[in-house]
Structure formats: C-alpha cells, structure tokens
Design a protein around this motif. Sequence first.
Motif, PDB file in Angstrom:
ATOM      1  N   ASP A   1      -3.658  -1.796  17.312  1.00  0.00           N
ATOM      2  CA  ASP A   1      -2.665  -1.149  18.166  1.00  0.00           C
ATOM      3  C   ASP A   1      -1.245  -1.573  17.826  1.00  0.00           C
ATOM      4  OD1 ASP A   1      -4.651   0.175  19.510  1.00  0.00           O
ATOM      5  OD2 ASP A   1      -4.926  -1.448  20.961  1.00  0.00           O
ATOM      6  N   GLY A   2      -1.073  -2.232  16.696  1.00  0.00           N
ATOM      7  CA  GLY A   2       0.259  -2.697  16.342  1.00  0.00           C
ATOM      8  C   GLY A   2       1.059  -1.628  15.624  1.00  0.00           C
ATOM      9  N   ASP A   3       2.088  -2.073  14.880  1.00  0.00           N
ATOM     10  CA  ASP A   3       2.874  -1.099  14.120  1.00  0.00           C
ATOM     11  C   ASP A   3       2.074  -0.654  12.893  1.00  0.00           C
ATOM     12  OD1 ASP A   3       3.074  -3.108  12.206  1.00  0.00           O
ATOM     13  OD2 ASP A   3       4.915  -3.885  13.082  1.00  0.00           O
ATOM     14  N   ASP A   4       2.639   0.280  12.152  1.00  0.00           N
ATOM     15  CA  ASP A   4       1.903   0.851  11.008  1.00  0.00           C
ATOM     16  C   ASP A   4       1.495  -0.220  10.001  1.00  0.00           C
ATOM     17  OD1 ASP A   4       2.246   3.306  12.129  1.00  0.00           O
ATOM     18  OD2 ASP A   4       4.051   3.767  10.978  1.00  0.00           O
ATOM     19  N   PHE A   5       2.412  -1.152   9.779  1.00  0.00           N
ATOM     20  CA  PHE A   5       2.150  -2.173   8.761  1.00  0.00           C
ATOM     21  C   PHE A   5       0.987  -3.078   9.163  1.00  0.00           C
ATOM     22  CE2 PHE A   5       3.182  -6.397   6.877  1.00  0.00           C
ATOM     23  CZ  PHE A   5       2.959  -6.050   5.552  1.00  0.00           C
ATOM     24  N   SER A   6       1.045  -3.605  10.385  1.00  0.00           N
ATOM     25  CA  SER A   6      -0.028  -4.530  10.802  1.00  0.00           C
ATOM     26  C   SER A   6      -1.353  -3.770  10.984  1.00  0.00           C
ATOM     27  CB  SER A   6       0.360  -5.303  12.060  1.00  0.00           C
ATOM     28  OG  SER A   6       0.768  -4.430  13.059  1.00  0.00           O
ATOM     29  N   THR A   7      -1.270  -2.526  11.458  1.00  0.00           N
ATOM     30  CA  THR A   7      -2.489  -1.723  11.591  1.00  0.00           C
ATOM     31  C   THR A   7      -3.136  -1.515  10.223  1.00  0.00           C
ATOM     32  OG1 THR A   7      -1.575  -0.576  13.493  1.00  0.00           O
ATOM     33  CG2 THR A   7      -3.417   0.495  12.396  1.00  0.00           C
ATOM     34  N   ALA A   8      -2.295  -1.260   9.217  1.00  0.00           N
ATOM     35  CA  ALA A   8      -2.830  -1.066   7.863  1.00  0.00           C
ATOM     36  C   ALA A   8      -3.493  -2.343   7.360  1.00  0.00           C
ATOM     37  CB  ALA A   8      -1.704  -0.648   6.922  1.00  0.00           C
ATOM     38  N   LEU A   9      -2.861  -3.472   7.620  1.00  0.00           N
ATOM     39  CA  LEU A   9      -3.443  -4.737   7.165  1.00  0.00           C
ATOM     40  C   LEU A   9      -4.790  -5.010   7.840  1.00  0.00           C
ATOM     41  CD1 LEU A   9      -0.485  -7.275   6.864  1.00  0.00           C
ATOM     42  CD2 LEU A   9      -1.758  -6.137   5.058  1.00  0.00           C
ATOM     43  N   VAL A  10      -4.856  -4.732   9.144  1.00  0.00           N
ATOM     44  CA  VAL A  10      -6.115  -4.947   9.878  1.00  0.00           C
ATOM     45  C   VAL A  10      -7.202  -4.020   9.313  1.00  0.00           C
ATOM     46  CG1 VAL A  10      -7.232  -4.720  12.129  1.00  0.00           C
ATOM     47  CG2 VAL A  10      -4.974  -5.750  11.960  1.00  0.00           C
ATOM     48  N   THR A  11      -6.810  -2.789   8.989  1.00  0.00           N
ATOM     49  CA  THR A  11      -7.765  -1.845   8.408  1.00  0.00           C
ATOM     50  C   THR A  11      -8.263  -2.332   7.051  1.00  0.00           C
ATOM     51  OG1 THR A  11      -6.638  -0.020   9.508  1.00  0.00           O
ATOM     52  CG2 THR A  11      -8.036   0.558   7.644  1.00  0.00           C
TER      53      THR A  11
ATOM     54  N   GLU B   1       4.329  -3.061   1.293  1.00  0.00           N
ATOM     55  CA  GLU B   1       3.859  -1.679   1.505  1.00  0.00           C
ATOM     56  C   GLU B   1       3.683  -0.958   0.173  1.00  0.00           C
ATOM     57  OE1 GLU B   1       5.453  -0.428   5.929  1.00  0.00           O
ATOM     58  OE2 GLU B   1       6.371   0.462   4.169  1.00  0.00           O
ATOM     59  N   ASN B   2       4.660  -1.152  -0.719  1.00  0.00           N
ATOM     60  CA  ASN B   2       4.564  -0.530  -2.049  1.00  0.00           C
ATOM     61  C   ASN B   2       3.326  -1.021  -2.787  1.00  0.00           C
ATOM     62  OD1 ASN B   2       6.783   1.075  -1.885  1.00  0.00           O
ATOM     63  ND2 ASN B   2       8.178  -0.421  -2.789  1.00  0.00           N
ATOM     64  N   MET B   3       3.083  -2.320  -2.669  1.00  0.00           N
ATOM     65  CA  MET B   3       1.904  -2.882  -3.346  1.00  0.00           C
ATOM     66  C   MET B   3       0.628  -2.269  -2.773  1.00  0.00           C
ATOM     67  SD  MET B   3      -0.819  -5.119  -2.910  1.00  0.00           S
ATOM     68  CE  MET B   3      -0.431  -6.196  -1.528  1.00  0.00           C
ATOM     69  N   LEU B   4       0.575  -2.181  -1.434  1.00  0.00           N
ATOM     70  CA  LEU B   4      -0.631  -1.650  -0.791  1.00  0.00           C
ATOM     71  C   LEU B   4      -0.874  -0.193  -1.204  1.00  0.00           C
ATOM     72  CD1 LEU B   4      -0.209  -3.114   2.829  1.00  0.00           C
ATOM     73  CD2 LEU B   4      -1.757  -3.924   1.049  1.00  0.00           C
ATOM     74  N   CYS B   5       0.181   0.614  -1.142  1.00  0.00           N
ATOM     75  CA  CYS B   5       0.037   2.031  -1.524  1.00  0.00           C
ATOM     76  C   CYS B   5      -0.367   2.139  -2.991  1.00  0.00           C
ATOM     77  CB  CYS B   5       1.347   2.795  -1.290  1.00  0.00           C
ATOM     78  SG  CYS B   5       1.755   2.973   0.455  1.00  0.00           S
ATOM     79  N   GLY B   6       0.250   1.301  -3.835  1.00  0.00           N
ATOM     80  CA  GLY B   6      -0.072   1.327  -5.268  1.00  0.00           C
ATOM     81  C   GLY B   6      -1.532   0.997  -5.519  1.00  0.00           C
TER      82      GLY B   6
ATOM     83  N   ARG C   1      -4.380   3.469  -6.964  1.00  0.00           N
ATOM     84  CA  ARG C   1      -5.076   3.094  -8.199  1.00  0.00           C
ATOM     85  C   ARG C   1      -6.580   3.332  -8.052  1.00  0.00           C
ATOM     86  NH1 ARG C   1      -7.001  -1.383 -10.367  1.00  0.00           N
ATOM     87  NH2 ARG C   1      -6.582  -2.637  -8.526  1.00  0.00           N
ATOM     88  N   MET C   2      -7.071   3.196  -6.812  1.00  0.00           N
ATOM     89  CA  MET C   2      -8.503   3.427  -6.569  1.00  0.00           C
ATOM     90  C   MET C   2      -8.813   4.910  -6.388  1.00  0.00           C
ATOM     91  SD  MET C   2      -9.887   0.495  -4.079  1.00  0.00           S
ATOM     92  CE  MET C   2      -8.445   0.190  -3.131  1.00  0.00           C
TER      93      MET C   2
ATOM     94  N   ASP D   1       0.816   7.680   0.370  1.00  0.00           N
ATOM     95  CA  ASP D   1       2.249   7.515   0.107  1.00  0.00           C
ATOM     96  C   ASP D   1       2.877   6.602   1.138  1.00  0.00           C
ATOM     97  OD1 ASP D   1       2.079   9.229  -2.003  1.00  0.00           O
ATOM     98  OD2 ASP D   1       2.434  11.001  -0.771  1.00  0.00           O
ATOM     99  N   GLU D   2       2.343   6.664   2.363  1.00  0.00           N
ATOM    100  CA  GLU D   2       2.885   5.827   3.436  1.00  0.00           C
ATOM    101  C   GLU D   2       1.726   5.283   4.255  1.00  0.00           C
ATOM    102  OE1 GLU D   2       6.055   7.569   5.774  1.00  0.00           O
ATOM    103  OE2 GLU D   2       6.408   9.018   4.174  1.00  0.00           O
ATOM    104  N   LEU D   3       1.889   4.034   4.708  1.00  0.00           N
ATOM    105  CA  LEU D   3       0.785   3.371   5.409  1.00  0.00           C
ATOM    106  C   LEU D   3       0.452   4.040   6.742  1.00  0.00           C
ATOM    107  CD1 LEU D   3       1.565  -0.394   4.750  1.00  0.00           C
ATOM    108  CD2 LEU D   3       0.037   1.137   3.515  1.00  0.00           C
ATOM    109  N   VAL D   4       1.397   4.789   7.299  1.00  0.00           N
ATOM    110  CA  VAL D   4       1.165   5.425   8.601  1.00  0.00           C
ATOM    111  C   VAL D   4      -0.071   6.316   8.564  1.00  0.00           C
ATOM    112  CG1 VAL D   4       2.716   7.362   8.084  1.00  0.00           C
ATOM    113  CG2 VAL D   4       2.251   6.740  10.453  1.00  0.00           C
ATOM    114  N   TYR D   5      -0.368   6.897   7.377  1.00  0.00           N
ATOM    115  CA  TYR D   5      -1.492   7.834   7.279  1.00  0.00           C
ATOM    116  C   TYR D   5      -2.854   7.145   7.352  1.00  0.00           C
ATOM    117  CZ  TYR D   5       2.189  11.025   5.949  1.00  0.00           C
ATOM    118  OH  TYR D   5       3.334  11.761   5.947  1.00  0.00           O
TER     119      TYR D   5
END
Lengths: 82, 271
Positions: free
Chosen positions: B40-50, B76-81, B85-86, B91-95
């Motif tokens: 339930d956090g912001d996009d960045f922390s939600t992405a990390l938890v996911t 964020e760039n590293m995560l999207c990259g 790659r997989m 393009d953005e962690l919000v998705y």
Amino acid sequence: MSGFTLDTLRECLDTLAPVELLGMTLLRSSQQLFPTGLPRNTLREAVAELVAYTERCAKTVAQLMTLPPMALTAVSVVEYGL
Amino acid sequence: MKSDLLAWPTFLAQHLHADPLFCLTNTVVWLDPLWSADEDGDDFSTALVTLRRVFPAIYTQAIEMLRDQQSVATIENMLCGELNRMGLPVDELVYLSYGIPLPAYGVDLTDSGFYEEHPDLLPLLALFGIAPDTVIPEHAYLMGQTLGDALGQQPDGRYQPVGWLLLWLFAWTGNSIMDLTYEYMAEYEMLAWTPEEVAVALDMIHQADELMAHVSAGQALLLSQPALMKTLAQNIRRLETALKKGQKYDTGRLEWPPLADGFTGTTESDA
C-alpha cells in the motif's frame, strides 16, 4: 503424554537446533553488520531463502492464531494445575 | 582513540552474531529490510515488495543500491531495465501494481499503421483481398487460419514458418502475446505477481519470441520462392470457392510445391 510437564516441553524444544540460514552464515563469516563484495548469486540464494523462511514463519503464525482450542483431559501439566 | 572507534563495528558484529536471534535480526535488516512492508505504499516501495517475492536477485540489487545511497530514479531505471531484459515491458514502476505486463505482438489488420510498418506484407495480404483502408473480406480470417494450420502440418518442416506467418497475421497461434494487440490485451485480467504466474508469463514470452523468429523466416521464404506464393494464391482461391458455397474443404487435398534444395527455412543466410 502422561506426566508431560512444561519443563519437558521446554527441554524438547531446546534440543532443536537453531535455524541456520545462509545469510546468517555469511554475516558471521564477514564479521560486518552489512557485508559487501559478495558474489551476486550467493546473495540471491541467501535472499530467496530468507524470504521463503519469513513467509513460512508468517504462515505458521497465522495457523497458530486460528488454532481451535483442544481439551487435554489426559495430559497433566502441573504448572497449570488450577 | 580513533582506531578504537573504528574497531567498534567489528566488535559489535562479533557479539551480535554470537546470539542466534540478534544474528537473524541483522540478517533480515541486511538482506530483507522490506520483510514486513505491504503493497500500500508509493509506487517505488510497492514495486520493491512485489519484486521481493518473485525476483530476489533484482530485489537484492535494489537494496544494495539503496544502502549505497543511490537515487530512487537510478534504482527505478535499473529495475525497469532488468525487467525489460527478461522480456517484461515496463517503462514505469507504477504499472507493476496492475499485474504482470506482457508484450503484445498481435496484428490489427484494420489499423493503417500496421501496413506502414510492414509494407513488405502487402503482396501476401492482397492474396486474401486485404489492403489498407478496405473492409476485410468475410472469409479472410478463416482462410488464413486454415492455410496456416495446413502449412504447419506439411511433412517438409520448412513450410512451418510460413504457417506461423499466416497464423500470426490472422491471430491464430494460440499464444496471447502473438494473437492480441495491446488494446485487446488490456481487456483481459493481467497475470498476478506470483512465482507460478511469473513462470507462465516468461514461458509465454519466450515462446512468442521464438514464434516471431519463425514468422520472419516464413516471410523470407515466401519472398524467395515465387512458386510458393503462386501456389498459395491458388489454394486461397480453392478455399474461398468452397467457403462461398458453404462447403468444408479438406486441406489435405491442397498441393504445395517442392521447395528449392538448400533452403533452410530460417532467417539465416542459405549460402
């Protein structure tokens, strides 16, 4: 189960070896609070193991919280002998 | 005095690690600081938890970068990259919060943009009566799908890429990534971020990439074999005649020309 006491239970649990996770082993061998320079595959393995362990613990806690009460009529735990 | 202070972390670590509980605590803080975070956090922390649950290697890398005080934008760039790659288009962690993003290679034959991107396919589509800005003939999809299936069953395996080319054009491969455009895919519920569904998604992407390589090979084969193009046109007409009469056509009766020797049926040079 006859004669099973709280001390017996504690002794039984004490004989269980503590869980040794890869992350803990790495931490001990590094003697640092936040080790650096470790191989990425090793770190990945350690994180995956830790995440899985955390989830197992969380599931166990959830199961224990919903455990229905069970009457232990044949068990004598003298510390709770009221 | 200074050396004493510098020795403190080691001293502290030695004593903390001697106790299993403290050692476990230090391990969690080091390797899995988001162990109790929810989504339930912001996009960045939600992405990390996911990512923590499904890609521990990427999560570990992000935690290391955070500890190294790198910016959220850099991480964020590293995560999207890494996800791209997989094969996961991010393009953005919000998705990430919507589910597992999938690529969509599907064809929309009513979209004029498709013909601008693939002008080399115009002669093939014309055999089915399909051209930009025209109504797609009634039986075109059924004919394309039927011929695609028939080519895939030819004893000469070099025909299979041509079959995949037709199945891709007429949305009949059976792989959603190949058969759906982004617009259609958006109407379906996305796969959830569980290890099982991630495995399914990566398998689909891998299969779709292999099929797209076959599609390219099929296109190369058609361009290099005028006799095959001519036979394809004849078979389309046979099928169309039968369909217009409301008859079923036994595709086993369709004839295909023998391919020139030495043709591999891949996108690699045949030299």
